[in-house]
Structure formats: structure tokens, C-alpha cells
Design a protein around this motif. Structure first.
Motif, PDB file in Angstrom:
ATOM      1  N   LEU A  41      21.142  17.337   9.356  1.00  0.00           N
ATOM      2  CA  LEU A  41      21.112  15.885  10.212  1.00  0.00           C
ATOM      3  C   LEU A  41      21.594  16.467  11.721  1.00  0.00           C
ATOM      4  O   LEU A  41      22.536  17.273  11.998  1.00  0.00           O
ATOM      5  CB  LEU A  41      22.376  15.471   9.559  1.00  0.00           C
ATOM      6  CG  LEU A  41      22.026  15.114   8.083  1.00  0.00           C
ATOM      7  CD1 LEU A  41      23.310  14.068   7.739  1.00  0.00           C
ATOM      8  CD2 LEU A  41      20.913  14.196   7.932  1.00  0.00           C
ATOM      9  N   CYS A  42      20.880  15.647  12.616  1.00  0.00           N
ATOM     10  CA  CYS A  42      20.888  16.079  14.099  1.00  0.00           C
ATOM     11  C   CYS A  42      20.812  14.798  14.863  1.00  0.00           C
ATOM     12  O   CYS A  42      20.384  13.944  14.613  1.00  0.00           O
ATOM     13  CB  CYS A  42      20.150  17.209  14.454  1.00  0.00           C
ATOM     14  SG  CYS A  42      18.430  16.958  14.295  1.00  0.00           S
ATOM     15  N   SER A  63      16.793  13.270  12.744  1.00  0.00           N
ATOM     16  CA  SER A  63      17.490  13.020  14.190  1.00  0.00           C
ATOM     17  C   SER A  63      17.377  11.728  14.306  1.00  0.00           C
ATOM     18  O   SER A  63      16.821  10.627  13.971  1.00  0.00           O
ATOM     19  CB  SER A  63      16.423  13.872  14.944  1.00  0.00           C
ATOM     20  OG  SER A  63      15.432  13.168  15.242  1.00  0.00           O
ATOM     21  N   LYS A 335      25.032  11.338  13.213  1.00  0.00           N
ATOM     22  CA  LYS A 335      24.937  11.989  12.011  1.00  0.00           C
ATOM     23  C   LYS A 335      25.610  11.644  10.902  1.00  0.00           C
ATOM     24  O   LYS A 335      25.427  11.644   9.739  1.00  0.00           O
ATOM     25  CB  LYS A 335      25.342  13.345  12.490  1.00  0.00           C
ATOM     26  CG  LYS A 335      24.244  14.393  13.502  1.00  0.00           C
ATOM     27  CD  LYS A 335      24.837  15.586  13.744  1.00  0.00           C
ATOM     28  CE  LYS A 335      25.995  15.742  14.504  1.00  0.00           C
ATOM     29  NZ  LYS A 335      26.314  16.979  15.101  1.00  0.00           N
ATOM     30  N   PHE A 353      25.204  19.044   8.416  1.00  0.00           N
ATOM     31  CA  PHE A 353      25.334  18.661   9.931  1.00  0.00           C
ATOM     32  C   PHE A 353      24.690  19.896  10.644  1.00  0.00           C
ATOM     33  O   PHE A 353      25.334  20.988  10.533  1.00  0.00           O
ATOM     34  CB  PHE A 353      26.503  18.274  10.325  1.00  0.00           C
ATOM     35  CG  PHE A 353      27.076  16.856   9.940  1.00  0.00           C
ATOM     36  CD1 PHE A 353      26.372  15.754   9.965  1.00  0.00           C
ATOM     37  CD2 PHE A 353      28.168  17.043   8.888  1.00  0.00           C
ATOM     38  CE1 PHE A 353      27.001  14.480   9.520  1.00  0.00           C
ATOM     39  CE2 PHE A 353      28.835  15.666   8.389  1.00  0.00           C
ATOM     40  CZ  PHE A 353      28.226  14.629   8.583  1.00  0.00           C
TER      41      PHE A 353
END
Length: 364
Positions: A41-42, A63, A335, A353
């Protein structure tokens, strides 16, 4: 688990039709029928983020900012976007982005910012308009409840904190079935009178196809009659920005220092302090300066956003306190939204993350 199951969960929370016209949210690269080995997750997709996904064994990157905003006639690796595309394809990594659809969705990016600040009575600052339609249909009285419930299940009838909303009036419908028809009631060739309920309900325009399919599947008539009307109502649950209140007022300086700490801001920019107390707060993550007029009209004491242009600051000192905290800083907690959506549905799924700080702006 297939990647398309994750994508489906994200799009139920933030449907793609909620995105703004300039955007390119959704699937960026890859095939969603693939089994997923984990998701990274970004906020942004960069080469460093792709390397992180490869090293951690994740074949899905989720994203906030889309990697691809424009069409490409060739992909040769001449910039970081093209290099990311090549690297993702080479390593079978799927990239999915939820951008302005997540900004505009209930519980989305701006709601997360409001949560971090501690706002109460949170509502949309600039609701979407002309995004709702009204469905009217006519159903035999005995089948009205079944059809109505099917419409509600498909997404009709939500107004604010209420669901299953409809208006129903009873009347008499007439029709004459022609040769070749198979009428639910009445006789071919004879004029038939049927006691019917006129059902009126509201729905988001993007759900029209799903709703009509539900209507046709449950309506007893061979040729159901229905009308769709465009509405110019504001959709109060969906749109840009947020406005809410602090439990207790704070001084301008006290408030700004708290915001700087919460969002780890390297350099918080603001207009002139006038000594006002801050209690009503408006905000928009990312480049939200376009909402300054709406923030002023809302009566907010402060407007917080990621980017404000130089000339936007002029003439606002007596209107509102403007606070510019940085694009990356304002949206970094997005995120956490991805994490909650996926973890609630798939508690054993591997989520990570990104540890890469993709903020291109640095401070001395």
C-alpha cells in the motif's frame, strides 16, 4: 485469493464513476485474474516502491495517485513512469489506483484527515451535483414489495442517513396484450385494468444499469414500464472537501502547531494570523485550493489543504485562515483507508505499508 476480489472490495467502497473527469483511477497495469501473493500500500508508485514490492513478494501494488495519467504511443523507459511500467510487467506486478474516487467517497481521504484532526459533525464541503436520478415504475400491488426490495438491494433509496426511501401511490393501469405476447395478467386481445403501485425512488446515476437489471428480474410483467428522470439535487454524501468542528476552540497558533505535528509537516505555510479562534474547520487533501471560496461560504475559521498558489493567499486574511501543509503530507494516511477496507473483508490477507517516502519535495 484473486486480485479481482481485492479490486472489487476497493471499488465497492470508492466506485470509479465518482472520480473527477481529469483522473485515471482504477486498474493501471496487469491482470486481475491472477492469484495475489500480497499487497503493498502506497501513495505514489515509483521505481523504489516497485523494488520494495518485488523484494517483499507482493504482486499487487495499491496506490492513491495513479501511475498512468496519459496515453503512450511507445514505452521505452525514457522517464520514471515508463520504467515503472516496464518493471511491473516484467515482474508480473499488478498496479491499482484509487484517486479522486477515494477523495469523493464517503469515508474517503478527507474523512481520514478529519479523523486525524479530531473533527466532529463531519460533512461534505462541496457536494456533487447532477449525479442522482429518479426511477419511477408501475407494479401490480401484490408484487410491489418484492420489486421495491430488489431496487433497494441494487442501490436505490439512500438519502443521507436513511435507506429504503421511496414514495408509493396506488392507481389503475391499463393495457391490451397483442398476439405473440405472454401477459402476466389479462387476456390476449382484451383491454385489462390492473391495480398498480407507482414506485418512485432515487439512485446514483452510475448504478442505473444494475438497478434496471434488478427491476427486470423481479417485475412480473413481460414489458415493465419505467421512467428515469435526471435530478439537479446535490448529493450531500459525495463530493470534494470536508467541513466539521473541533470539540473545543483553539488559538490559531496552537492549532497550526498541532497540525504541523500530526502531519509531520516540514514547512507549514499560512496567511496572516488575526487572533481568531479556530473551531469550524474545512479541509481538502492534495491540491484543494479550488475549494477556498466554498470554505469561506461555509463559515469555516480555517481551510487546510496540500497546495495553495501564491496569489490564492491574497485578500483572504479577514475571510479565513489558510494552511498549506504539503500534498504528500496531507494524503499520507490514505494507506490506512486501503488497509481497513481490505483487512475488514480478508483478515488473513498479507498487507504491507510501503516504507518508501515518495515525497519529491524536500525541506532544509
Amino acid at each position: 485469493m484473486k486480485i479481482k476480489e481485492i479490486v472489487s472490495a476497493l471499488e465497492r467502497f470508492a466506485p470509479l464513476p465518482l472520480q473527477d473527469g481529469f483522473d485515471n483511477a482504477g486498474l493501471q497495469i496487469g491482470l486481475t485474474d491472477a492469484e495475489t501473493t500480497g499487497a503493498l500500500l502506497c501513495l505514489d508508485v515509483t521505481e523504489a516502491v516497485l523494488d520494495e514490492a518485488i523484494a517483499s513478494g507482493c504482486n499487487l501494488i495499491i496506490s492513491h495517485h495513479p501511475l498512468i495519467f496519459k496515453g503512450y504511443k511507445s514505452i521505452t523507459g525514457k522517464d520514471y513512469v515508463e520504467r515503472c511500467i516496464l518493471k511491473a510487467i516484467k515482474n508480473d506486478i499488478v498496479i491499482y489506483s484509487a484517486h479522486t474516487n477515494l477523495d469523493n467517497a464517503p469515508g474517503g481521504v478527507n474523512f481520514k484527515i478529519a479523523e486525524k484532526i479530531g473533527l466532529k459533525n463531519v460533512r461534505i464541503l462541496d457536494p456533487k451535483e447532477s449525479s442522482l436520478i429518479k426511477l419511477v415504475t408501475f407494479v401490480p400491488s401484490a408484487q410491489a414489495e418484492e420489486v421495491r426490495n430488489a431496487l433497494f438491494t441494487a442501490g436505490c433509496g439512500c438519502i443521507g442517513n436513511y435507506d429504503s426511501c421511496s414514495y408509493n401511490t396506488e392507481g389503475e393501469g391499463t393495457f391490451r396484450a397483442q398476439e405473440g405476447s405472454h401477459p402476466f395478467c389479462g387476456t390476449v386481445g382484451e383491454l385489462h385494468h390492473e391495480t398498480e403501485v407507482r414506485i418512485e425512488t432515487i439512485l446514483p446515476e452510475y448504478k442505473k444499469g444494475e438497478v434496471i437489471r434488478a427491476l427486470l428480474s423481479k417485475h412480473p410483467y413481460e414489458e415493465p414500464a419505467y421512467d428515469l428522470y435526471p435530478l439537479h439535487n446535490s448529493w450531500a454524501q459525495v463530493g470534494s472537501g470536508i467541513v466539521g468542528e473541533l470539540e473545543e476552540p483553539e488559538s490559531e497558533l496552537e492549532f497550526l502547531k498541532r497540525i504541523k505535528k500530526i502531519f509531520e509537516v516540514g514547512c507549514l505555510k499560512h496567511n496572516k494570523l488575526t487572533g481568531r479562534l479556530i473551531q469550524k474547520v474545512s479541509l481538502c487533501g492534495g491540491a484543494g485550493a479550488f475549494l477556498i471560496p466554498q470554505a469561506v461560504r461555509s463559515g469555516a475559521d480555517v481551510f487546510i489543504t496540500g497546495e495553495i498558489k501564491y496569489h490564492d493567499y491574497f485578500g483572504r486574511e479577514t475571510d479565513i485562515l489558510l494552511a498549506e501543509i504539503g500534498h504528500y503530507e496531507s494524503e499520507q494516511y490514505t494507506k490506512e483507508i486501503f488497509y481497513s477496507i481490505i483487512r475488514d473483508l480478508f483478515p488473513n490477507f498479507a498487507l504491507q505499508f510501503s516504507k518508501v517516502n515518495t515525497n519529491p519535495i524536500k525541506y532544509l
